[in-house]
Design a protein around this motif. Structure first.
Motif, short mmCIF file in Angstrom:
data_model
loop_
_atom_site.label_atom_id
_atom_site.label_comp_id
_atom_site.label_asym_id
_atom_site.label_seq_id
_atom_site.Cartn_x
_atom_site.Cartn_y
_atom_site.Cartn_z
N VAL A 178 0.84 -1.20 0.00
CA VAL A 178 0.00 0.00 0.00
C VAL A 178 0.88 1.25 0.00
O VAL A 178 0.62 2.22 -0.73
N ASN A 182 2.09 2.34 -3.25
CA ASN A 182 1.05 2.81 -4.18
C ASN A 182 0.32 4.06 -3.67
O ASN A 182 -0.70 4.44 -4.23
N THR A 183 0.83 4.65 -2.58
CA THR A 183 0.20 5.83 -2.00
C THR A 183 1.01 7.07 -2.36
O THR A 183 2.22 7.10 -2.11
N LEU A 205 -4.64 6.14 1.25
CA LEU A 205 -4.72 5.56 -0.08
C LEU A 205 -6.06 5.85 -0.74
O LEU A 205 -6.12 6.26 -1.90
N ARG A 206 -7.15 5.65 0.01
CA ARG A 206 -8.49 5.75 -0.57
C ARG A 206 -9.10 7.15 -0.48
O ARG A 206 -9.99 7.49 -1.27
#
Length: 317
Positions: free
Chosen positions: A31, A34-35, A105-106
């Motif tokens: 994560v 990919n952040t 992330l989201r």
């Protein structure tokens, strides 16, 4: 719940701690990569928190036992957790760090994506577990808002696997991590589930009443269903419920969630009221905190952590 099993004996017979620790660390590295935001501090913090819980676990696990062939690589990237896990206390339990990583992330507004991502991770952690009990993951998430349409704030229940670890992390959270109003409410009943008292036997009471506009909802991370607040949280924060279940004070997701709300929304915190102001003076706060610190010292002694109560400060980028 896992936190309710006697002394964690069922868990102690399994190797779930080491397995789940390795999975969580690997997933968080993925994560992190990919952040867009820098997540060095969160990775550093989660490593220290897991290593600390590993060293007080029975059986104890070292970072090398947890990480296997990733040991050298991660020690080079994040040296401080490897040097301090046996001498300094974590500020939060591991899944709180996981939550922060997923929110970054989201995005704060994407509640359903955040819940789904956490549920997917938990499903993976439970898939081949030797025990039915939870280990290093939370079973409940809470979402709060100042009002409809405002920024969402999140919190999860304690991701500890036995009574001793939970007591340590609740005590540390009360004294060092949570907002003063949340900490005061929990310290009213912690560590003995009964209201703490002054020397004259009168009760102290730091429980609070939330502004009517505040929204506070909890969801199971095991099945996705919305949950009513337990009776403990209803008592601490004046939340409406028909539940009679009394979970250990400070264990649920509501304290962390409301703490994050108060820390980030000053206008909300300004509207919070004590339920009994006359029972929560500066002296009362001092009494309650002393009781919590005594409990923390006793819990650390019980797990043979004899290095004092210095808190760990995660490395920043």
């Amino acid at each position: 719940m896992a936190d309710e099993m006697q002394n964690g004996q069922e868990f102690l017979e399994s190797d779930d701690f080491r397995r789940n620790a390795a999975i969580i660390i690997t997933e968080m590295l993925n994560v992190s990569n990919n952040t867009p935001e820098n997540t060095t501090e969160l990775m550093d913090e989660i490593l220290h928190s897991i290593f600390f819980l590993g060293t007080i676990n029975k059986p104890a696990y070292t970072p090398e036992q947890i990480l296997g062939d990733k040991f050298a690589e991660l020690k080079a990237l994040y040296p401080n957790p490897f040097d301090c896990y046996f001498s300094q206390l974590p500020r939060r339990s591991p899944f709180s760090c996981v939550l922060d990583m997923i929110v970054r992330l989201r995005g704060h507004e994407n509640e359903e994506d955040i819940k789904a991502t956490l549920q997917e991770l938990i499903l993976y952690l439970r898939e081949d577990a030797q025990s039915e009990q939870k280990c290093l993951f939370s079973s409940v998430i809470c979402i709060s808002q100042a009002d409809q349409g405002t920024v969402k704030h999140y919190g999860v229940s304690m991701s500890t696997s036995n009574k001793d670890a939970r007591g340590i992390m609740v005590a540390v959270s009360c004294c060092h991590e949570w907002d003063e109003y949340v900490a005061g409410a929990v310290m009213t009943y912690f560590p003995n589930r009964k209201k703490n008292k002054r020397k004259d036997k009168t009760e102290i009471d730091g429980t609070i009443k939330l502004p009517r506009s505040v929204m506070c909802r909890a969801f199971s991370l095991l099945n996705g269903e919305e949950m009513l607040p337990c009776k403990s949280c209803a008592t601490l924060f004046s939340l409406e419920t028909t539940e009679n279940q009394v979970w250990p004070y400070g264990n649920c997701a509501e304290p962390e969630c409301l703490s994050n709300l108060f820390k980030n929304e000053a206008q909300v915190k300004d509207k919070v009221n004590l339920q009994k102001p006359e029972s929560w003076t500066a002296k009362d706060k001092e009494i309650a905190k002393k009781m919590v610190l005594t409990s923390l010292k006793n819990s650390l002694k019980k797990v043979k952590f004899n290095q004092g109560m210095v808190l760990y400060t995660p490395q920043q980028a």
